[in-house]
Write an enzyme that holds these catalytic residues in place. Sequence first.
Site, PDB file in Angstrom:
ATOM      1  N   TYR A 190      32.473  51.374  50.416  1.00 36.66           N
ATOM      2  CA  TYR A 190      32.698  49.941  50.307  1.00 36.66           C
ATOM      3  C   TYR A 190      33.919  49.662  49.433  1.00 36.66           C
ATOM      4  O   TYR A 190      34.771  48.830  49.779  1.00 36.66           O
ATOM      5  CB  TYR A 190      31.466  49.246  49.719  1.00 36.66           C
ATOM      6  CG  TYR A 190      31.681  47.786  49.392  1.00 36.66           C
ATOM      7  CD1 TYR A 190      31.715  46.825  50.395  1.00 36.66           C
ATOM      8  CD2 TYR A 190      31.864  47.364  48.072  1.00 36.66           C
ATOM      9  CE1 TYR A 190      31.924  45.489  50.111  1.00 36.66           C
ATOM     10  CE2 TYR A 190      32.072  46.023  47.776  1.00 36.66           C
ATOM     11  CZ  TYR A 190      32.097  45.095  48.782  1.00 36.66           C
ATOM     12  OH  TYR A 190      32.313  43.778  48.488  1.00 36.66           O
ATOM     13  N   SER A 199      34.263  38.072  40.054  1.00 34.95           N
ATOM     14  CA  SER A 199      34.131  37.652  41.442  1.00 34.95           C
ATOM     15  C   SER A 199      32.999  36.645  41.577  1.00 34.95           C
ATOM     16  O   SER A 199      31.976  36.737  40.890  1.00 34.95           O
ATOM     17  CB  SER A 199      33.843  38.863  42.331  1.00 34.95           C
ATOM     18  OG  SER A 199      33.457  38.469  43.635  1.00 34.95           O
ATOM     19  N   TYR A 206      36.038  31.588  46.428  1.00 34.38           N
ATOM     20  CA  TYR A 206      36.460  31.440  47.811  1.00 34.38           C
ATOM     21  C   TYR A 206      36.297  29.978  48.241  1.00 34.38           C
ATOM     22  O   TYR A 206      35.524  29.232  47.646  1.00 34.38           O
ATOM     23  CB  TYR A 206      35.585  32.286  48.751  1.00 34.38           C
ATOM     24  CG  TYR A 206      35.622  33.769  48.520  1.00 34.38           C
ATOM     25  CD1 TYR A 206      36.707  34.540  48.947  1.00 34.38           C
ATOM     26  CD2 TYR A 206      34.553  34.423  47.908  1.00 34.38           C
ATOM     27  CE1 TYR A 206      36.730  35.907  48.757  1.00 34.38           C
ATOM     28  CE2 TYR A 206      34.572  35.793  47.711  1.00 34.38           C
ATOM     29  CZ  TYR A 206      35.657  36.526  48.143  1.00 34.38           C
ATOM     30  OH  TYR A 206      35.676  37.880  47.948  1.00 34.38           O
ATOM     31  N   THR A 237      40.858  32.694  46.064  1.00 36.92           N
ATOM     32  CA  THR A 237      41.170  33.633  47.137  1.00 36.92           C
ATOM     33  C   THR A 237      41.250  32.900  48.469  1.00 36.92           C
ATOM     34  O   THR A 237      40.281  32.264  48.886  1.00 36.92           O
ATOM     35  CB  THR A 237      40.115  34.747  47.212  1.00 36.92           C
ATOM     36  OG1 THR A 237      40.102  35.466  45.975  1.00 36.92           O
ATOM     37  CG2 THR A 237      40.422  35.712  48.347  1.00 36.92           C
ATOM     38  N   ARG A 259      35.794  46.080  58.811  1.00 38.78           N
ATOM     39  CA  ARG A 259      35.749  47.262  57.955  1.00 38.78           C
ATOM     40  C   ARG A 259      34.796  48.285  58.552  1.00 38.78           C
ATOM     41  O   ARG A 259      33.585  48.219  58.368  1.00 38.78           O
ATOM     42  CB  ARG A 259      35.328  46.852  56.540  1.00 38.78           C
ATOM     43  CG  ARG A 259      36.284  45.817  55.940  1.00 38.78           C
ATOM     44  CD  ARG A 259      35.786  45.235  54.640  1.00 38.78           C
ATOM     45  NE  ARG A 259      36.610  44.098  54.241  1.00 38.78           N
ATOM     46  CZ  ARG A 259      36.314  43.269  53.238  1.00 38.78           C
ATOM     47  NH1 ARG A 259      35.198  43.450  52.539  1.00 38.78           N
ATOM     48  NH2 ARG A 259      37.114  42.269  52.951  1.00 38.78           N
ATOM     49  N   LYS A 308      45.324  33.449  45.353  1.00 36.42           N
ATOM     50  CA  LYS A 308      45.334  34.887  45.648  1.00 36.42           C
ATOM     51  C   LYS A 308      45.328  35.129  47.153  1.00 36.42           C
ATOM     52  O   LYS A 308      44.508  34.575  47.864  1.00 36.42           O
ATOM     53  CB  LYS A 308      44.100  35.559  45.023  1.00 36.42           C
ATOM     54  CG  LYS A 308      44.016  37.065  45.223  1.00 36.42           C
ATOM     55  CD  LYS A 308      42.792  37.629  44.512  1.00 36.42           C
ATOM     56  CE  LYS A 308      42.746  39.143  44.576  1.00 36.42           C
ATOM     57  NZ  LYS A 308      42.485  39.646  45.936  1.00 36.42           N
ATOM     58  N   HIS A 337      44.610  41.875  49.862  1.00 39.73           N
ATOM     59  CA  HIS A 337      43.191  42.149  49.631  1.00 39.73           C
ATOM     60  C   HIS A 337      42.931  43.653  49.633  1.00 39.73           C
ATOM     61  O   HIS A 337      41.883  44.121  50.097  1.00 39.73           O
ATOM     62  CB  HIS A 337      42.335  41.452  50.695  1.00 39.73           C
ATOM     63  CG  HIS A 337      41.049  40.904  50.166  1.00 39.73           C
ATOM     64  ND1 HIS A 337      40.873  39.579  49.858  1.00 39.73           N
ATOM     65  CD2 HIS A 337      39.868  41.501  49.871  1.00 39.73           C
ATOM     66  CE1 HIS A 337      39.642  39.378  49.412  1.00 39.73           C
ATOM     67  NE2 HIS A 337      39.012  40.536  49.412  1.00 39.73           N
ATOM     68  N   ARG A 356      42.039  45.279  52.947  1.00 39.91           N
ATOM     69  CA  ARG A 356      40.668  45.108  53.429  1.00 39.91           C
ATOM     70  C   ARG A 356      40.521  43.949  54.411  1.00 39.91           C
ATOM     71  O   ARG A 356      39.416  43.673  54.865  1.00 39.91           O
ATOM     72  CB  ARG A 356      39.730  44.883  52.234  1.00 39.91           C
ATOM     73  CG  ARG A 356      39.615  46.095  51.326  1.00 39.91           C
ATOM     74  CD  ARG A 356      38.949  45.760  50.006  1.00 39.91           C
ATOM     75  NE  ARG A 356      37.571  45.315  50.156  1.00 39.91           N
ATOM     76  CZ  ARG A 356      36.527  46.125  50.331  1.00 39.91           C
ATOM     77  NH1 ARG A 356      36.715  47.433  50.411  1.00 39.91           N
ATOM     78  NH2 ARG A 356      35.299  45.646  50.416  1.00 39.91           N
TER      79      ARG A 356
END
Length: 380
Positions: free
Chosen positions: A24, A106, A129, A155, A164, A251, A275, A278
């Site tokens: 991850y 985060s 976010y 973000t 992913r 960001k 990112h 990602r």
Amino acid sequence: MIISSTTDYRAAAQKRLPPFLFHYIDGGAYAEKTLARNVSDLAEVALRQRVLKDMSQLDTSIELFGEKLSLPVALAPVGLTGMFARRGEVQAAVAADKKGIPFTMSSVSVCPIEEVAPRLKRPMWFQLYVLKDRGFMKNALERAQAAGVSTLVFTVDMPTPGARYRDAHSGMSGPNAALRRYLQAVTHPHWALNVGLLGRPHTLGNISAYKGQNVSLEDYMGYLGANFDPSISWKDLEWIRDFWQGPMVIKGILDPEDAKDAVRFGADGIIVSNHGGRQLDGVLSSARALPPIADAVKGQIKILADSGVRNGLDIVRMLALGADCTMIGRAFVYAMATDGEAGVTNLLDLLEKEMRVAMTLTSVKNVSEITADLLVHDQG
């Protein structure tokens, strides 16, 4: 195991963590080409070596958003940090605090804001976010302000999650994911005891505080998948700009035109970032995206950069390419997974030593002297 670099911490973390967690943090989107180029492109940046300039006095500190930082480094927001070490957000934040640099929490952390902020002497940063659940956003902003958070990191490069592939194979997602994670945990007893058992609760702390009930790892992908908002635009950030009293940093900027939009919007800073490779594979590495962005907005807005920074030399390279400050994500998580707070502390000390070596051999005595003049443009 001898630890002398981020590479060593990565190897140690791979042994210690259950595969679903290692992949991850280690993986990227699609074929992971941008993930690889973040590192390789930065490593290819050549610098001018200068000698005999009396480098006995070096200063690695900067001032950013009214704060004094001992290094031009901040810890980047990393989701689920508390799954990599026991109450990991606390351990990483305390290490950063002692070093005199910011920790960025985060919004999908394990530990809530209220668990981390009181442990620190300096204000932390908080990442958010744009989500469909505007109630959560408002709640998080109010709680962040109440906790004394100084800087909001917004973000904007996740209107939808990236593809992913590793997550499906590792057990983070996909068929029988919970059973696969359990089997991995029992075969990694150190992690199972220190994090799996003693690191509880394994919840999304900030979302749980908002909902008034535990939101577990099982709910993590579902909640985010249902709440990422592909309709977002600059107008969706206006109420946040009006609400938030401190510095606001955008960001996920990779294009000069978006950087100009951030200036027009009234942001205090941007983070040149893909990112960590990602999200959209095939986009520019941060190292390649940074110079034209700096040409477009340097001096009008603070420029931070992440993705690919693995050592102190990389920090100097990013600054020479146009950044005012750098951020590290994977590097500190590898260190934290290996040895908790002590690992992050040691990593930051290594970064400082490496940065001092690079500054000495390029004959720059302070961060303000790290400019494009250090770059070797003709490498043929």
